[in-house]
Design an enzyme around this catalytic site. Structure first.
Site, PDB file in Angstrom:
ATOM      1  N   CYS A 132       0.841  -1.208   0.000  1.00  0.00           N
ATOM      2  CA  CYS A 132       0.000   0.000   0.000  1.00  0.00           C
ATOM      3  C   CYS A 132       0.872   1.252   0.000  1.00  0.00           C
ATOM      4  O   CYS A 132       1.890   1.334   0.688  1.00  0.00           O
ATOM      5  CB  CYS A 132      -0.905   0.002   1.221  1.00  0.00           C
ATOM      6  SG  CYS A 132      -2.043   1.413   1.279  1.00  0.00           S
ATOM      7  N   CYS A 136      -0.109   5.552   6.611  1.00  0.00           N
ATOM      8  CA  CYS A 136      -0.752   5.359   7.913  1.00  0.00           C
ATOM      9  C   CYS A 136       0.304   4.881   8.911  1.00  0.00           C
ATOM     10  O   CYS A 136       0.916   3.825   8.715  1.00  0.00           O
ATOM     11  CB  CYS A 136      -1.880   4.336   7.809  1.00  0.00           C
ATOM     12  SG  CYS A 136      -3.090   4.709   6.521  1.00  0.00           S
ATOM     13  N   CYS A 139       0.246   1.175  10.293  1.00  0.00           N
ATOM     14  CA  CYS A 139      -0.017   0.024   9.424  1.00  0.00           C
ATOM     15  C   CYS A 139       1.255  -0.645   8.900  1.00  0.00           C
ATOM     16  O   CYS A 139       2.122   0.001   8.309  1.00  0.00           O
ATOM     17  CB  CYS A 139      -0.887   0.457   8.243  1.00  0.00           C
ATOM     18  SG  CYS A 139      -1.402  -0.931   7.203  1.00  0.00           S
ATOM     19  N   CYS A 176     -15.547 -10.925   6.250  1.00  0.00           N
ATOM     20  CA  CYS A 176     -14.998  -9.640   5.824  1.00  0.00           C
ATOM     21  C   CYS A 176     -13.715  -9.854   5.031  1.00  0.00           C
ATOM     22  O   CYS A 176     -12.891 -10.702   5.400  1.00  0.00           O
ATOM     23  CB  CYS A 176     -14.712  -8.764   7.035  1.00  0.00           C
ATOM     24  SG  CYS A 176     -16.145  -8.543   8.123  1.00  0.00           S
ATOM     25  N   CYS A 209     -18.641  -8.371   3.783  1.00  0.00           N
ATOM     26  CA  CYS A 209     -18.131  -7.023   4.011  1.00  0.00           C
ATOM     27  C   CYS A 209     -16.755  -6.921   3.364  1.00  0.00           C
ATOM     28  O   CYS A 209     -15.990  -7.896   3.377  1.00  0.00           O
ATOM     29  CB  CYS A 209     -18.037  -6.743   5.515  1.00  0.00           C
ATOM     30  SG  CYS A 209     -17.333  -5.126   5.945  1.00  0.00           S
ATOM     31  N   CYS A 269     -19.729   0.459   7.722  1.00  0.00           N
ATOM     32  CA  CYS A 269     -18.986  -0.014   8.889  1.00  0.00           C
ATOM     33  C   CYS A 269     -17.847   0.985   9.079  1.00  0.00           C
ATOM     34  O   CYS A 269     -16.942   1.065   8.251  1.00  0.00           O
ATOM     35  CB  CYS A 269     -18.442  -1.425   8.641  1.00  0.00           C
ATOM     36  SG  CYS A 269     -17.329  -2.026   9.947  1.00  0.00           S
ATOM     37  N   ARG A 352     -18.403  -3.263  17.597  1.00  0.00           N
ATOM     38  CA  ARG A 352     -17.561  -4.421  17.322  1.00  0.00           C
ATOM     39  C   ARG A 352     -16.192  -4.303  17.997  1.00  0.00           C
ATOM     40  O   ARG A 352     -15.452  -3.344  17.762  1.00  0.00           O
ATOM     41  CB  ARG A 352     -17.383  -4.525  15.797  1.00  0.00           C
ATOM     42  CG  ARG A 352     -16.859  -5.827  15.280  1.00  0.00           C
ATOM     43  CD  ARG A 352     -16.798  -5.792  13.747  1.00  0.00           C
ATOM     44  NE  ARG A 352     -18.035  -5.336  13.124  1.00  0.00           N
ATOM     45  CZ  ARG A 352     -19.109  -6.094  12.942  1.00  0.00           C
ATOM     46  NH1 ARG A 352     -19.084  -7.356  13.313  1.00  0.00           N
ATOM     47  NH2 ARG A 352     -20.194  -5.605  12.372  1.00  0.00           N
TER      48      ARG A 352
END
Length: 440
Positions: A132, A136, A139, A176, A209, A269, A352
């Protein structure tokens, strides 16, 4: 004849009870708006006596006015539907409530919207790891950091559906799928395969999801047509603190994707991460962003940062720890306070427990469930962090009297949508008669 008479008598009794409940609910609904108006009036008149700001050291101060806090909680607990006109001051007031009172209040409201014994089981699969371009700071999948995570291509449809079958066999009802991308531009072939994954998961009788980074209106519509249940796109933290965490994607870009998902008719979500270096004011502001959305997210995941070596936050954590290894700074009290506050301001959303749950003891998780959490990720792994296993969670459920949430409880249940309303109590009266007839 005698049995029939007893059945009708019991049904009549239950019917009368429901009528009384509806009468009480109608009164509560009428008073709720008045209570909120009165609270705001008192807040304006007395200023800091009712709405205190956080202490400089972020400790929870005893409120100067118990009446102010009590009035707001009373109005909040009496709610029969979510509200979108929260102020930061109101959310701060709730967030600062002494923890035992906060958990009790959240538990009370939780029972008005959900079965407190029902917890949704979800399994998350990383269908495309690493590579990616985002920065972030938490991450491990960013190309900017040396974390040992190797970039992979998108998993095959068959591989994903096999994993979904295993998840279903172990009790998960939502599957998911996460892909480490900034966005979906120029990924037509990948999108085609992901739509096939979504259709396959839905054909298994599971909810589907995905989290794929930013998507536009057309991509959201394609995913909707494939049968997608929900799209995950977290806001992560407060608007004010966000630039300290990510610089390659703006806060408004995140909100735009969420709006695209909502406009396509897909469930949203969206939650955040504790432990990014934010303070309590940021946590209040983060909740404010979500609680004032046009409609609240169907699902609100709460993550506790699992710092990973090689990421900026992981390395910063390691530098401060005695062991020289990254250590989480998120306490159990932080987590349960966030759960309870979220339940009170997002009464109709599924809350969650996500990344970091593995660091909570069983009794700590139980208190989170009591405070309003009603979904967990279970299985083998959460993207790049550990996850509690199915067998472990099944044993925990048995010990605490919990059960897996059925899909119809989440989306097909009119009781949740109409909790505390005339429609809801009409349903309760009908259910009461059916229950008595079945037991006769």
């Amino acid at each position: 004849m005698r049995n029939t008479h007893q059945t009708l008598k019991r049904a009549a009794s239950l019917y009368s009870t429901c009528q009384f409940k509806y009468s009480v609910s109608f009164t509560l609904r009428s008073q709720t708006r008045l209570l909120h108006a009165q609270f705001r009036s008192v807040s304006s008149a007395t200023g800091s006596q009712v709405v205190n700001s956080l202490a400089p050291n972020n400790k929870y101060q005893k409120l100067d006015s118990f009446t102010g806090r009590h009035s707001l909680l009373q109005a909040t607990i009496a709610a029969d539907a979510p509200r979108n006109d929260w102020t930061k001051e109101e959310i701060r007031e709730i967030y600062q409530t002494p923890l035992m009172e906060l958990v009790y209040s959240a538990s009370t409201l939780h029972r008005r919207f959900f079965d407190p014994a029902s917890v949704q089981l979800c399994t998350l699969m990383n269908i495309k790891t690493g590579g990616c371009s985002e920065d972030c700071s938490y991450c491990a999948q960013s190309t900017r950091y040396k974390t040992g995570v190797k970039a992979t291509k998108l998993s095959s449809v068959d591989e994903v559906l096999q994993a979904a079958k295993i998840a279903k066999e172990n009790g998960s009802t939502r599957f998911c799928m996460g892909a480490a991308w900034r966005d979906m531009r120029g990924r037509k072939t990948n999108l085609k395969n992901i739509k096939a994954m979504v259709k396959g998961v839905r054909e298994l009788g599971m909810e589907a999801c995905v989290t794929l980074g930013m998507i536009d209106e057309n991509q959201a519509a394609e995913l909707r047509d494939a049968g997608l249940t929900a799209y995950n796109h977290n806001v992560d933290t407060s608007r004010e603190y966000y630039p300290n965490v990510i610089t390659t994607r703006t806060y408004d870009e995140r909100l735009k994707t969420i709006n695209n998902v909502r406009q396509a008719g897909i469930h949203v979500c969206s939650g955040g991460i504790l432990g990014l270096g934010e303070d309590d004011a940021d946590r209040v502001s983060f909740l404010y962003t979500v609680a004032t959305m046009e409609s609240h997210p169907e699902s609100f995941p709460i993550n506790a940062l699992v710092p990973i070596k090689g990421t900026p936050l992981g390395d910063a954590s390691a530098a401060k720890s005695e062991s020289g290894e990254p250590e989480s700074t998120v306490t159990f009290h932080d987590t349960v306070r966030m759960v309870a506050t979220a339940r009170l301001v997002l009464p109709g959303s599924v809350i969650r427990l996500a990344a970091g749950r593995i660091n909570l003891t069983e009794s700590e998780q139980a208190l989170c469930f009591m405070a309003g959490a009603n979904a967990i990720f279970t299985g083998e792994k959460m993207l790049t962090t550990p996850c509690s296993g199915w067998d472990e969670d099944k044993a925990m459920f048995d010990r605490w009297g919990l059960r897996p949430m059925l899909p119809e409880e989440l989306h097909g249940s009119e009781k949740r949508q109409h909790a505390g309303t005339e429609v809801g109590f009409e349903q309760e009266r009908a259910d009461a008669v059916r229950m008595v007839s079945a037991s006769a």
